[in-house]
Design an enzyme around this catalytic site. Sequence first.
Site, PDB file in Angstrom:
ATOM      1  N   TYR A 161     -79.751  90.611  45.217  1.00  0.00           N
ATOM      2  CA  TYR A 161     -78.943  91.477  44.149  1.00  0.00           C
ATOM      3  C   TYR A 161     -77.603  91.095  44.555  1.00  0.00           C
ATOM      4  O   TYR A 161     -76.679  90.901  43.984  1.00  0.00           O
ATOM      5  CB  TYR A 161     -79.539  92.659  44.426  1.00  0.00           C
ATOM      6  CG  TYR A 161     -78.629  93.547  43.505  1.00  0.00           C
ATOM      7  CD1 TYR A 161     -79.112  93.694  42.199  1.00  0.00           C
ATOM      8  CD2 TYR A 161     -77.742  94.275  43.981  1.00  0.00           C
ATOM      9  CE1 TYR A 161     -78.791  94.554  41.327  1.00  0.00           C
ATOM     10  CE2 TYR A 161     -77.085  95.262  43.063  1.00  0.00           C
ATOM     11  CZ  TYR A 161     -77.682  95.476  41.662  1.00  0.00           C
ATOM     12  OH  TYR A 161     -76.836  96.301  40.746  1.00  0.00           O
ATOM     13  N   LYS A 165     -74.435  89.619  42.502  1.00  0.00           N
ATOM     14  CA  LYS A 165     -72.988  90.498  42.251  1.00  0.00           C
ATOM     15  C   LYS A 165     -71.703  90.178  42.849  1.00  0.00           C
ATOM     16  O   LYS A 165     -70.665  89.984  42.015  1.00  0.00           O
ATOM     17  CB  LYS A 165     -73.252  91.900  42.633  1.00  0.00           C
ATOM     18  CG  LYS A 165     -74.512  92.497  41.886  1.00  0.00           C
ATOM     19  CD  LYS A 165     -74.339  92.572  40.516  1.00  0.00           C
ATOM     20  CE  LYS A 165     -75.389  93.351  39.530  1.00  0.00           C
ATOM     21  NZ  LYS A 165     -75.093  93.342  38.105  1.00  0.00           N
TER      22      LYS A 165
END
Length: 256
Positions: A161, A165
């Site tokens: 994740y 990002k």
Amino acid sequence: MTPWHDLTGHVALVTGGNSGIGLGMARGLRRAGASVAIWGTNVANNAAAVASLEAEPSDAPVAAFGVDVSDENAVAAGVAQTLESFGQIDSCFANAGVAGHPAPIDTMTTQEWRRVLAVNLDGQFYTVRAVAGHMKSRGTGSIVFTSSVSMSDGLAFATHYAAAKAALTAMARGLAVELAREKIRVNAIVPGWTKAAMTEGLLDSPAAQSKILPRVPLRRWGTPEDFEAVAVWLASPGSSYFTGQTLVIDGGYTVF
């Protein structure tokens, strides 16, 4: 003189716009007069989002399309459908994302790694690739990625994740330079801990209340409403000299 925040005649595309931060941005954009196209994969959430926005006092059109951004063919078709319905795309908020299933790096499966990056990174690439040509043909546009404070604030057990990002902020900087001559601005919003469907269980936990919340100087979680005005500004002529930046909206979390 037309106020900078008047988006009448503007068309905004918000991926993942049927809940959370995306819905907050869609609401702010429509309140400013923009027509809004929402992309999401959950049919019920799409319908609920449209109904919620249409219940407000605005005549600006709003529609939801079932688009899975991890599928490049679906994205291309979604852009075509959006253009067919609205005629143009003036701003694109590449916001769709999924949460990662926490796992130590030595046990994280390749399938899980690819699942998260397929939406959180590949999906943003497919989306921007599909809208960039249209924006170039019109000589104008604003592209906004939704990143996360996990890009810099080490997030254990969620490497996939955080990596996705962080990559979005690099994409924003590179594309800002690449597309500047086309009068297309590219930026990234960096939310802090924001209470939405994806995070509600975590942020309501005793651990989050005792360990994370005290690190937020404003002493509250973010809400989707906190992203309404910034979406309007990034879509509007008011930010015409703002590009290649990461705009952190975290209640002061990253500076404390």
